[in-house]
Design a protein around this motif. Structure first.
Motif, PDB file in Angstrom:
ATOM      1  N   UNK A  87       0.837  -1.192   0.000  1.00 57.81           N
ATOM      2  CA  UNK A  87       0.000   0.000   0.000  1.00 57.81           C
ATOM      3  C   UNK A  87       0.870   1.239   0.000  1.00 57.81           C
ATOM      4  N   UNK A  88       0.865   1.971  -1.107  1.00 57.91           N
ATOM      5  CA  UNK A  88       1.776   3.099  -1.268  1.00 57.91           C
ATOM      6  C   UNK A  88       1.330   4.348  -0.529  1.00 57.91           C
ATOM      7  N   UNK A  89       0.071   4.381  -0.101  1.00 60.80           N
ATOM      8  CA  UNK A  89      -0.502   5.597   0.457  1.00 60.80           C
ATOM      9  C   UNK A  89       0.259   6.208   1.611  1.00 60.80           C
ATOM     10  N   UNK A  90       0.906   5.385   2.427  1.00 61.39           N
ATOM     11  CA  UNK A  90       1.607   5.905   3.604  1.00 61.39           C
ATOM     12  C   UNK A  90       3.005   6.404   3.302  1.00 61.39           C
ATOM     13  N   UNK A  91       3.493   6.175   2.086  1.00 67.03           N
ATOM     14  CA  UNK A  91       4.851   6.568   1.741  1.00 67.03           C
ATOM     15  C   UNK A  91       4.857   8.015   1.246  1.00 67.03           C
ATOM     16  N   UNK A  92       5.336   8.937   2.066  1.00 69.73           N
ATOM     17  CA  UNK A  92       5.339  10.359   1.731  1.00 69.73           C
ATOM     18  C   UNK A  92       6.121  10.648   0.469  1.00 69.73           C
ATOM     19  N   UNK A  93       7.243   9.982   0.302  1.00 66.15           N
ATOM     20  CA  UNK A  93       8.094  10.201  -0.864  1.00 66.15           C
ATOM     21  C   UNK A  93       7.359   9.846  -2.148  1.00 66.15           C
ATOM     22  N   UNK A  94       6.741   8.663  -2.203  1.00 65.17           N
ATOM     23  CA  UNK A  94       6.023   8.240  -3.395  1.00 65.17           C
ATOM     24  C   UNK A  94       4.774   9.078  -3.615  1.00 65.17           C
ATOM     25  N   UNK A  95       4.148   9.501  -2.539  1.00 68.09           N
ATOM     26  CA  UNK A  95       2.977  10.359  -2.665  1.00 68.09           C
ATOM     27  C   UNK A  95       3.360  11.699  -3.291  1.00 68.09           C
ATOM     28  N   UNK A  96       4.523  12.218  -2.921  1.00 64.76           N
ATOM     29  CA  UNK A  96       4.999  13.474  -3.496  1.00 64.76           C
ATOM     30  C   UNK A  96       5.302  13.315  -4.983  1.00 64.76           C
ATOM     31  N   UNK A  97       5.867  12.169  -5.352  1.00 66.89           N
ATOM     32  CA  UNK A  97       6.119  11.886  -6.767  1.00 66.89           C
ATOM     33  C   UNK A  97       4.809  11.926  -7.549  1.00 66.89           C
ATOM     34  N   UNK A  98       3.773  11.287  -6.997  1.00 66.96           N
ATOM     35  CA  UNK A  98       2.476  11.225  -7.671  1.00 66.96           C
ATOM     36  C   UNK A  98       1.836  12.600  -7.764  1.00 66.96           C
ATOM     37  N   UNK A  99       1.903  13.374  -6.690  1.00 66.70           N
ATOM     38  CA  UNK A  99       1.267  14.689  -6.656  1.00 66.70           C
ATOM     39  C   UNK A  99       1.866  15.669  -7.665  1.00 66.70           C
ATOM     40  N   UNK A 100       3.145  15.513  -7.960  1.00 64.73           N
ATOM     41  CA  UNK A 100       3.801  16.435  -8.890  1.00 64.73           C
ATOM     42  C   UNK A 100       3.835  15.888 -10.312  1.00 64.73           C
ATOM     43  N   UNK A 101       3.168  14.770 -10.538  1.00 61.49           N
ATOM     44  CA  UNK A 101       3.053  14.227 -11.883  1.00 61.49           C
ATOM     45  C   UNK A 101       4.327  13.657 -12.452  1.00 61.49           C
ATOM     46  N   UNK A 102       5.268  13.286 -11.597  1.00 58.49           N
ATOM     47  CA  UNK A 102       6.536  12.735 -12.075  1.00 58.49           C
ATOM     48  C   UNK A 102       6.386  11.263 -12.449  1.00 58.49           C
ATOM     49  N   UNK A 103       7.279  10.811 -13.304  1.00 58.61           N
ATOM     50  CA  UNK A 103       7.318   9.409 -13.717  1.00 58.61           C
ATOM     51  C   UNK A 103       8.644   8.803 -13.280  1.00 58.61           C
ATOM     52  N   UNK A 104       8.586   7.621 -12.673  1.00 57.94           N
ATOM     53  CA  UNK A 104       9.803   6.935 -12.255  1.00 57.94           C
ATOM     54  C   UNK A 104      10.369   6.178 -13.447  1.00 57.94           C
ATOM     55  N   UNK A 105      11.577   6.539 -13.843  1.00 58.44           N
ATOM     56  CA  UNK A 105      12.229   5.859 -14.967  1.00 58.44           C
ATOM     57  C   UNK A 105      13.086   4.696 -14.495  1.00 58.44           C
ATOM     58  N   UNK A 106      13.724   4.846 -13.348  1.00 60.24           N
ATOM     59  CA  UNK A 106      14.532   3.765 -12.782  1.00 60.24           C
ATOM     60  C   UNK A 106      14.721   4.011 -11.301  1.00 60.24           C
ATOM     61  N   UNK A 107      14.995   2.942 -10.573  1.00 68.05           N
ATOM     62  CA  UNK A 107      15.236   3.058  -9.135  1.00 68.05           C
ATOM     63  C   UNK A 107      16.067   1.869  -8.675  1.00 68.05           C
ATOM     64  N   UNK A 108      17.132   2.170  -7.940  1.00 72.78           N
ATOM     65  CA  UNK A 108      18.023   1.139  -7.423  1.00 72.78           C
ATOM     66  C   UNK A 108      18.333   1.446  -5.969  1.00 72.78           C
ATOM     67  N   UNK A 109      18.246   0.418  -5.125  1.00 75.24           N
ATOM     68  CA  UNK A 109      18.466   0.629  -3.701  1.00 75.24           C
ATOM     69  C   UNK A 109      19.524  -0.271  -3.118  1.00 75.24           C
ATOM     70  N   UNK A 110      20.109   0.193  -2.028  1.00 76.30           N
ATOM     71  CA  UNK A 110      21.101  -0.580  -1.288  1.00 76.30           C
ATOM     72  C   UNK A 110      20.854  -0.432   0.202  1.00 76.30           C
ATOM     73  N   UNK A 111      21.785  -0.883   1.024  1.00 74.50           N
ATOM     74  CA  UNK A 111      21.615  -0.808   2.483  1.00 74.50           C
ATOM     75  C   UNK A 111      21.477   0.614   3.007  1.00 74.50           C
ATOM     76  N   UNK A 112      22.152   1.559   2.376  1.00 76.10           N
ATOM     77  CA  UNK A 112      22.189   2.920   2.910  1.00 76.10           C
ATOM     78  C   UNK A 112      21.329   3.919   2.156  1.00 76.10           C
ATOM     79  N   UNK A 113      21.228   3.769   0.841  1.00 79.12           N
ATOM     80  CA  UNK A 113      20.501   4.777   0.073  1.00 79.12           C
ATOM     81  C   UNK A 113      19.899   4.187  -1.200  1.00 79.12           C
ATOM     82  N   UNK A 114      18.990   4.963  -1.794  1.00 80.06           N
ATOM     83  CA  UNK A 114      18.368   4.614  -3.072  1.00 80.06           C
ATOM     84  C   UNK A 114      18.649   5.718  -4.072  1.00 80.06           C
ATOM     85  N   UNK A 115      18.758   5.344  -5.336  1.00 75.35           N
ATOM     86  CA  UNK A 115      18.899   6.313  -6.414  1.00 75.35           C
ATOM     87  C   UNK A 115      17.702   6.190  -7.355  1.00 75.35           C
TER      88      UNK A 115
END
Length: 223
Positions: A84-112
């Protein structure tokens, strides 16, 4: 005109990063990206060593309905995530500003993330919302290619990027030169001629997809 942004966010500061808590040496790649909806990131692959408790910990998160192993190949496992994505502030902000995710990669410390915004204004709105909501996003690179198909590296292949970067960093274009084509050839285990040709093609591609493309776009706007 579309704007592409490459950004980094600490894994512990957004919900998906917390859900997919990885061990050292393992990375995650989002395979199917849907920025809006109940199942924002239904598929992701884990590359590297997966901790025995990984699936159990993901399943235990309150926002996760289920996690299912779809397939495994060598050191990569593909999972389906009902989240359920609704609680994720980061993803909600992406949706609200009409952005499209082209790629995403994550590790233990950070995501790009690589995001596409319709305008510079929507990108600025995204940054403002993240700041207001205490989402520590670091925008590392912004580019506005007139030819989106060239990607963030302006159409350069990986060998071309590596050769050009090494040539610049090593002083190949400095006066006097810090290294020669022979030095580069030895490093990349190819011939002198191949190095020269690789650099030539890299420079032509870079100029064509950056300066030439920008001039073409400016000309279209003036017309």
């Amino acid at each position: 005109m579309a704007v592409l942004a490459h950004l980094r966010i600490p894994a512990s500061t957004f919900e998906l990063g917390q859900i997919l808590d990885m061990t050292e040496g393992a990375t995650i790649k989002l395979e199917t990206l849907v920025p809006v909806g109940e199942k924002a990131v239904p598929f992701f692959s884990v590359h590297g060593t997966v901790a025995p408790a990984f699936e159990k910990n993901v399943r235990a998160h309150e926002s996760v309905t289920s996690i299912t192993e779809v397939s495994a190949h060598d050191d990569s496992i593909l999972y389906a995530l009902d989240w359920g994505v609704g609680a994720d502030t980061f993803f909600r902000t992406i949706a609200e500003t009409g952005a499209t995710i082209l790629s995403a990669t994550g590790g233990p410390d950070s995501w790009e993330f690589e995001l596409r915004f319709t305008t510079y204004e929507s990108l600025e709105m995204f940054r403002e919302h993240c700041s207001e909501r205490s989402v520590p996003v670091e925008v590392e690179r912004i580019y506005n290619p007139s030819r989106p198909e060239t990607g963030p590296f302006y159409g350069l292949t990986q060998p071309q990027r590596e050769a050009l970067l090494r040539a610049v960093e090593g002083g190949y274009y400095s006066i006097p030169r810090g290294l020669s084509t022979k030095d580069l050839a030895e490093e990349f285990d190819i011939s002198d001629q191949a190095v020269t040709e690789r650099l030539r093609r890299a420079i032509l591609t870079l100029v064509d997809n950056s300066l030439v493309a920008a001039m073409e776009a400016e000309s279209e706007i003036e017309e």
